[in-house]
Design an enzyme around this catalytic site. Structure first.
Site, mmCIF file in Angstrom:
data_model
loop_
_atom_site.group_PDB
_atom_site.id
_atom_site.type_symbol
_atom_site.label_atom_id
_atom_site.label_comp_id
_atom_site.label_asym_id
_atom_site.label_seq_id
_atom_site.Cartn_x
_atom_site.Cartn_y
_atom_site.Cartn_z
ATOM 1 N N GLU A 1 1.327 -11.382 -5.673
ATOM 2 C CA GLU A 1 1.769 -12.200 -4.533
ATOM 3 C C GLU A 1 0.685 -13.175 -4.071
ATOM 4 O OE1 GLU A 1 4.151 -8.367 -4.450
ATOM 5 O OE2 GLU A 1 2.026 -8.890 -4.682
ATOM 6 N N PHE B 1 9.375 3.383 4.545
ATOM 7 C CA PHE B 1 8.776 3.048 3.258
ATOM 8 C C PHE B 1 8.571 1.535 3.146
ATOM 9 C CE2 PHE B 1 9.377 1.953 -1.311
ATOM 10 C CZ PHE B 1 8.193 2.509 -1.782
ATOM 11 N N GLN B 2 7.345 1.135 2.843
ATOM 12 C CA GLN B 2 6.937 -0.261 2.686
ATOM 13 C C GLN B 2 7.197 -1.100 3.945
ATOM 14 O OE1 GLN B 2 8.452 -1.821 -1.093
ATOM 15 N NE2 GLN B 2 6.642 -1.027 -2.121
ATOM 16 N N LYS C 1 16.112 -6.678 5.998
ATOM 17 C CA LYS C 1 17.061 -6.544 4.892
ATOM 18 C C LYS C 1 18.497 -6.646 5.382
ATOM 19 C CE LYS C 1 17.549 -3.869 0.628
ATOM 20 N NZ LYS C 1 17.014 -2.706 -0.141
ATOM 21 N N MET D 1 -23.401 -18.416 -7.674
ATOM 22 C CA MET D 1 -23.872 -18.912 -6.384
ATOM 23 C C MET D 1 -24.615 -17.821 -5.615
ATOM 24 S SD MET D 1 -24.095 -21.652 -4.663
ATOM 25 C CE MET D 1 -22.803 -22.824 -5.034
#
Length: 577
Positions: A67, A129-130, A179, A492
């Site tokens: 993502e 969940f999630q 949802k 760096m």
């Protein structure tokens, strides 16, 4: 902008249609002219993806491998096209994986709309969940965000999201959609948003500020312009060039401002900042009028603020009032859209040359050539330098390529030595400094501008942060050129360890895999260069390839990037070695 505000909508122009919330999201995208989105499916966003299945001929979906890659790809898409980038993810870890890209887009003013799925409304707050509070998490790194729990709110909120993302000073917006809202039906009609009560994206310009700025500029003996990305975001390149040429003022750029004025332009005096060019850094503290255009006086540009341009009168052209006086006091702030304010000040400006003042820049640039640039481009050692690799890219591209650089020494080499003929050619992570940015951003840039050559310039460290996006290239066949400058160090950080920590190279040396084999595993043509005599032909092969191409160039392991202004130092303390 976080407060809830009333939305003004234009009258609906067509009859409504009965749709699910999931399909309404797609219809909103199409109404806003979106043609490409980047994302990764999951449970809470599955209704959207199910409807997307039926719109594949109208809306291209790019399945990234992470993502975060979706957000960076959306950023690259937006930065090269000046359109809104769109990324989609599911709830929980899918949503939280967007945060780095959102933060990067926020600080670099990149217009982006991110859609996240969320658990059903009745489960909110239950640690389902999630489930994560992505609205709360993303609040500090978005221009605006909102959660939708009813399908009927989707058209209004998404219209507002696109308007906020691209109006005024651009930025990222996140919309979290439950949802159940995706499954519910609504009577869909869409009206683009054109204004929001209490939100003024472009401040009014005070005509007296234009007059005051013009008087200072016309009277100046040693004026200097520093421009930033605001010129590009405001599509003000033409107006900016006209002002520079009429006034004859030497103009320097921040890394995000690069390419707004061609590199070869005689009034372009180079880059300011920590690894910028010697002349504009040193002369910042000698100019009598400093004209800042679309830049925010970042600490990497100013060094020690207590010793930054104290002798100069400061004029600040800026669209965001919050940036004025934030770091540097402006004697004359000029608020407004820079395209309009530059056009408005033009008739008030006198034609000037400033030949003597320009000689100061030329003298200091000659010193930089002798002490830094000559060794970078024509090294006496056997090892390859990053600068000579970028020079070969310039030669093959004739300055027409878009360079998408990651973060580190190679980024500074690319910004310092790349030649840009066209605007929107330098795409990099500026304010956040996100390693892993370049590979997915280059994918997005190439998809947005298929006729442009896009070269991702990446270090071996940053490359491995998003290396999985080779899978996206493999699946989409997007012809991105990938150039990894491999010094087997986090370069760096190692440079700082050498200069300021007595060469204690703690956790910066890299043991790398066979990058060529990895690329070949994704069926990407690949090559490794270790000797100078191989370089020119290899760069030529990469640039002429019709497909994606991976080129690894092994460069000096312990080479440093100069000039350099140490942290906390004044711009006048710019080091050449």
């Amino acid at each position: 902008m976080k407060e809830q505000t009333a939305l003004k909508q234009a009258p609906l122009t067509k009859d409504t249609e009965r749709l699910s919330g999931a399909e309404a999201i797609i219809k909103c995208f199409l109404a806003e002219g979106v043609d490409t989105i980047f994302g990764y499916p999951g449970g809470a966003i599955m209704p959207f993806y199910d409807k997307l299945y039926h719109y594949q001929d109208q809306l291209k979906h790019i399945l990234t491998r992470h993502e975060q890659g979706a957000t960076h790809a959306a950023q690259g898409y937006a930065r090269i096209s000046n359109k809104v980038g769109v990324a989609v993810a599911t709830s929980g870890p899918g949503a939280t994986n967007l945060i780095t890209g959102l933060a990067d887009a926020m600080i670099d003013s990149t217009p982006m709309v991110c859609i996240t799925g969320q658990v059903a409304s009745h489960l909110l707050g239950t640690d389902a969940f999630q489930e994560t509070d992505i609205v709360g998490i993303s609040t500090p790194v978005t221009k605006w965000n909102a959660q939708i729990t009813k399908a009927s709110d989707i058209p209004t909120v998404l219209a507002k999201a696109f308007y906020i993302a691209q109006s005024g000073r651009p930025g990222p917006v996140l919309i979290d959609i439950t949802k159940n809202a995706q499954f519910e039906e609504l009577d869909f009609a869409y009206a683009k948003c054109h204004s929001i009560r209490s939100y003024q994206p472009v401040p009014e310009t005070d005509s007296s500020s234009l007059q005051a700025a013009a008087e200072l500029i016309n009277a100046a003996q040693k004026p200097m312009i520093v421009w930033g990305q605001g010129v590009i975001l405001g599509e003000a390149e033409k107006e900016f060039k006209a002002v520079v040429e009429k006034t004859g003022i030497p103009a320097a750029w921040t890394i995000l401002g690069a390419s707004a004025l061609p590199t070869s332009h005689p009034l372009n005096v180079g880059m300011v900042g920590m690894h910028g060019n010697y002349a504009p850094n040193m002369l910042t503290n000698e100019c009598d009028v400093l004209i800042a255009i679309g830049m925010r006086f970042d600490d990497r540009v100013t060094g020690d603020l207590k010793r930054y341009a104290k002798q100069a009168k400061v004029i600040h052209f800026e669209i965001d009032p919050a940036e004025v006086h934030k770091n540097v006091f402006a004697d004359v702030p000029v608020l407004g859209d820079v395209k309009n304010t530059l056009a408005a000040i033009m008739p008030l400006l006198q034609e000037r040359k400033h030949d003597e003042w320009h000689q100061n820049f030329k003298k200091l640039h000659a010193i930089e050539i002798e002490k830094v640039i000559k060794e970078d481009l024509e090294p006496s050692s056997e090892g390859l330098t990053m600068a000579e690799v970028i020079a070969q890219v310039n030669k093959e591209s004739e300055g027409k390529a878009a360079i998408v650089s990651d973060v580190g020494q190679h980024q500074m080499a690319a910004c310092r030595y790349a030649q840009f003929q066209y605007t929107r050619s330098n795409i990099t992570s500026g304010g956040l400094g996100t390693m892993g940015f370049a590979l997915p951003a280059a994918i997005g840039a190439k998809l947005a501008a298929p006729d442009r050559e896009v070269v991702a310039v990446i270090g071996d460290g940053g490359y491995q942060m998003t290396i999985q996006e080779l899978g996206t290239i493999f699946q989409t066949k997007v012809p991105v050129k990938i150039l990894v400058l491999n010094n087997e160090f986090l370069g760096m950080v190692r440079q700082w360890q050498q200069l300021f920590f007595d060469k204690r190279y703690a956790s910066t040396e890299m043991t790398n895999p066979d990058f060529v084999k990895i690329a070949e595993g994704y069926q990407i043509p690949a090559k490794k260069v270790t000797r100078r005599e191989e370089l020119a032909q290899s760069i030529k092969e990469m640039m002429e390839a019709k497909t994606s191409y991976f080129l690894e160039v092994c460069v000096e392991k312990e080479a440093n990037v100069f000039p350099m202004i140490p942290t906390g130092a004044s711009v006048s303390e710019c080091r050449l070695e």
